[in-house]
Scaffold this active site. Structure first.
Site, short mmCIF file in Angstrom:
data_model
loop_
_atom_site.label_atom_id
_atom_site.label_comp_id
_atom_site.label_asym_id
_atom_site.label_seq_id
_atom_site.Cartn_x
_atom_site.Cartn_y
_atom_site.Cartn_z
CE1 TYR A 1 13.67 37.02 -26.47
CE2 TYR A 1 12.73 36.21 -28.52
CZ TYR A 1 13.57 37.08 -27.85
OH TYR A 1 14.31 38.00 -28.55
CG HIS A 2 9.43 28.06 -22.77
ND1 HIS A 2 8.41 28.27 -21.87
CD2 HIS A 2 9.96 26.84 -22.45
CE1 HIS A 2 8.31 27.24 -21.06
NE2 HIS A 2 9.25 26.37 -21.38
#
Length: 679
Positions: free
Chosen positions: A312-313
């Site tokens: 998700y980063h």
């Protein structure tokens, strides 16, 4: 017999002709959606003819003029699709082919795709996994169908796509509901709405899915607008649906986290690519405000996104870059302050900082397997925004161009990610360590795994993270998800095999002393028991990990290790484990303790992709702690050519336990090491 067969063939042809005729008649009988002229700014430059025709009551002609205007636009740039370079992968072609038979690809964990019926049942839920049902409504096969149409010119693709598009609208009505953070319906609909429709609303109209469909609409238009099935009447329905989706997103944003950022970035696309809508300026302002505000909230000072999930980063970098790119291409770049771009650059540095030496990504939290090729492709995409970044250039060319990042040792103390490397070579020895802060609901993706790590040597990950297997669903789905989230299936310490009760890891030391790079972290893992873990990277060749369980709590204290698949030997009597690969790239794990310890085999699995798992060796070293005295372990993790030819090793604590420091004496063969630090 021949006559009967001939009659059957004729009957089938008549039925098919009837189906085709019905679909064609539906398209031809469509009347213009008059509401479209109330939501379009008819004073927008280029819409003069549309306005005249509408005011004259000639809405059919006005729709045709509106479609012509959109086809002839030249100043709008969509970075998601280049019509001069369309290509389709084998996987996408399969999705498109299957879609003709109403077999819809929704999720990588469910292949082959399920059949949703000749008369499509959009609420069909064959496996009670939430992602399967949510992602059905992302309609991932629509763009592959469009590519197939563009590449072949075969109208069957456009015909079926327009049918499915209109069928979805008809069978998935938007039901008014209160704004909330989950997308779950609050029951505010009128009494004549069925419970089935209410349930379907929570999946078909969850904000994230709405925003993804919205983002793809301009690509749909580009791909299909040359088809005879893309009629002016259909186009007006299409635009009305774009507006409905955009208006829904702007009034129903998720509360926070990556969903909110996805929704904002995708609504920005709509506001830029469809500027003729009266509300387009409101959409653009809303989304740019959110992106700027949330960047300050969600991105930590070390560059990591606050959900502490590598996948998700990476996705958040994509979101921020895509928003900036579409703004720059269409003249809205002034809406972003200089700090916006500076923060993206810091996020990129954090991204490659947590990659393993070969540039693959550790599977921490909900991250699935992402090999080096993914990272290289991502880094190449970043050069579109940062063409002069020499560190990125170095990484994507394997050091042939650019400049190496300043240090192979990276500490991101706020987010709790640490990286040891022997060098920036892709066959280097490296460890990526995870030990970050606690958090609120936005930590849903982050697992209770503080203190865990991956170690790679010459391209082999000897301690791959367990993965996540699944996201959400019924009891059976959640049972599997929760198994992979357990603390004890990570490379860290537990009390009585229980999940961590407290998560708030602090960095006590990050320093090079003599021949060792040292990391010391401490987490209040359980009530009355904290876990201090000290990592020594010795001579940039091997690791010594010291675990100290400190506090009055009693019970079984264990340190767990999850090895890679393949030939792994567990020598329970010798208190060690080792690999037996015939390529000369092996590793030994041996643990020493002041107290009587037991080495025990445990259940071991690794999930590289959703709904897939592979068996592997797992084990723990445990001590029965029955007093306030700290329980301490020394683990040597030594890369070797062959375990059979390895030298004898021995390790002892040089001093009694102290809150202020640590000393370890280690002997490998004839080589002595003294490892110590003071806090």
């Amino acid at each position: 017999m021949k006559i009967q067969l001939k009659e059957k063939i004729i009957l089938i042809k008549i039925c098919l002709a009837f189906v085709l005729a019905v679909h064609s008649s539906i398209l031809k009988s469509q009347t213009p959606d008059k509401d479209i002229f109330s939501i379009i700014n008819l004073d927008y430059k280029g819409l003069e003819d549309v306005k005249k025709l509408h005011e004259a009551g000639k809405d059919t002609e006005a729709c045709a003029a509106l479609l012509t205007y959109y086809k002839q636009r030249t100043k709008i740039v969509n970075p998601e699709l280049d019509l001069s370079h369309i290509w389709i992968s084998k996987e996408e072609q399969r999705w498109a082919d299957d879609a003709l038979e109403h077999k819809f690809y929704s999720h990588e964990g469910f292949v082959p795709s399920f059949f949703y019926g000749k008369d499509i049942d959009w609420s069909y839920w064959p496996v009670k996994d939430n992602e399967l049902r949510w992602q059905l409504h992302r309609q991932k096969w629509f763009i592959p169908m469009g590519k197939s149409f563009r590449l072949t010119g075969d109208e069957k693709w456009a015909k079926e796509w327009t049918f499915q598009y209109l069928d979805w609208i008809k069978k998935n009505p938007m039901i008014e509901k209160n704004n909330n953070s989950t997308g779950q319906n609050n029951g505010t609909a009128s009494k004549d709405v069925s419970q089935a429709d209410l349930e379907n609303m929570t999946y078909a109209w969850r904000q994230l899915e709405v925003s993804e469909r919205l983002q793809n609409h301009y690509s749909y238009f580009q791909l299909f607008n040359t088809s005879t099935y893309f009629t002016p009447e259909f186009f007006c329905t299409f635009l009305a649906n774009v507006y409905k989706h955009a208006n829904y997103v702007v009034n129903n944003y998720s509360r926070d986290g990556n969903h909110l950022l996805f929704e904002a970035q995708r609504l920005l696309n709509a506001g830029i690519l469809f500027p003729e809508f009266k509300d387009a300026p409101k959409w653009r302002k809303s989304t740019i405000d959110i992106l700027n505000k949330q960047m300050a909230i969600q991105i930590m000072d070390d560059g990591m996104q606050y959900e502490l999930d590598p996948k998700y980063h990476m996705a958040m970098i994509y979101i921020f870059c895509q928003a900036l790119t579409i703004a720059e291409l269409n003249g809205y770049q002034a809406e972003f302050p200089p700090k916006y771009k500076e923060t993206i650059e810091k996020m990129i540095a954090a991204y490659y900082g947590i990659l393993l030496p070969d540039l693959s990504m550790p599977m921490f939290s909900d991250t699935h397997e992402m090999p080096a090729a993914n990272a290289i492709a991502n880094l190449k995409n970043f050069t579109k925004v940062f063409p002069n970044d020499q560190q990125i250039r170095f990484l994507i060319t394997d050091g042939k161009e650019g400049v190496a990042p300043q240090s192979p040792l990276i500490a991101m103390k706020t987010s709790g990610f640490y990286s040891f490397r022997s060098s920036w070579d892709r066959d280097a020895i490296g460890m990526v360590y995870k030990g970050g802060p606690g958090g609120g609901d936005w930590h849903w993706h982050c697992q209770l795994d503080n203190g865990t790590f991956n170690i790679m040597v010459k391209g082999r990950n000897f301690f791959p993270d367990s993965g996540s297997y699944s996201y959400a669903g019924d009891d059976e789905v959640m049972k599997m998800r929760n198994w992979f989230r357990q603390t004890k299936v990570h490379n860290t310490l537990t009390l009585n095999d229980a999940n961590l009760e407290n998560v708030d890891t602090r960095c006590l030391l990050w320093k090079t002393i003599g021949n060792a790079d040292i990391l010391v972290t401490e987490n209040p893992s359980y009530n009355n028991l904290k876990h201090r873990r000290s990592v020594f990277f010795v001579d940039k060749k091997f690791f010594v990990v010291v675990d100290e369980a400190i506090g009055s709590a009693t019970g079984k204290v264990g340190i767990h290790y999850q090895m890679c698949e393949g030939d792994v030997t567990l020598d329970l009597a010798g208190q060690k484990a080792f690999t037996n690969f015939d390529d000369g790239n092996n590793l030994i794990v041996k643990t020493f303790s002041e107290q009587k310890q037991v080495m025990a085999e445990e259940e071991g699995w690794v999930s590289y992709q959703s709904k897939q798992k592979k068996e592997r060796k797992a084990f723990d070293f445990n001590v029965d702690k029955q007093s306030d005295k700290p329980t301490r372990f020394i683990t040597v993790i030594l890369p070797v050519e062959s375990a059979a030819k390895s030298q004898e090793m021995k390790a002892v604590f040089a001093n009694p336990f102290s809150e202020k420091g640590l000393g370890v004496t280690l002997k490998i063969g004839k080589q002595n090491y003294k490892l110590n630090y003071q806090l």
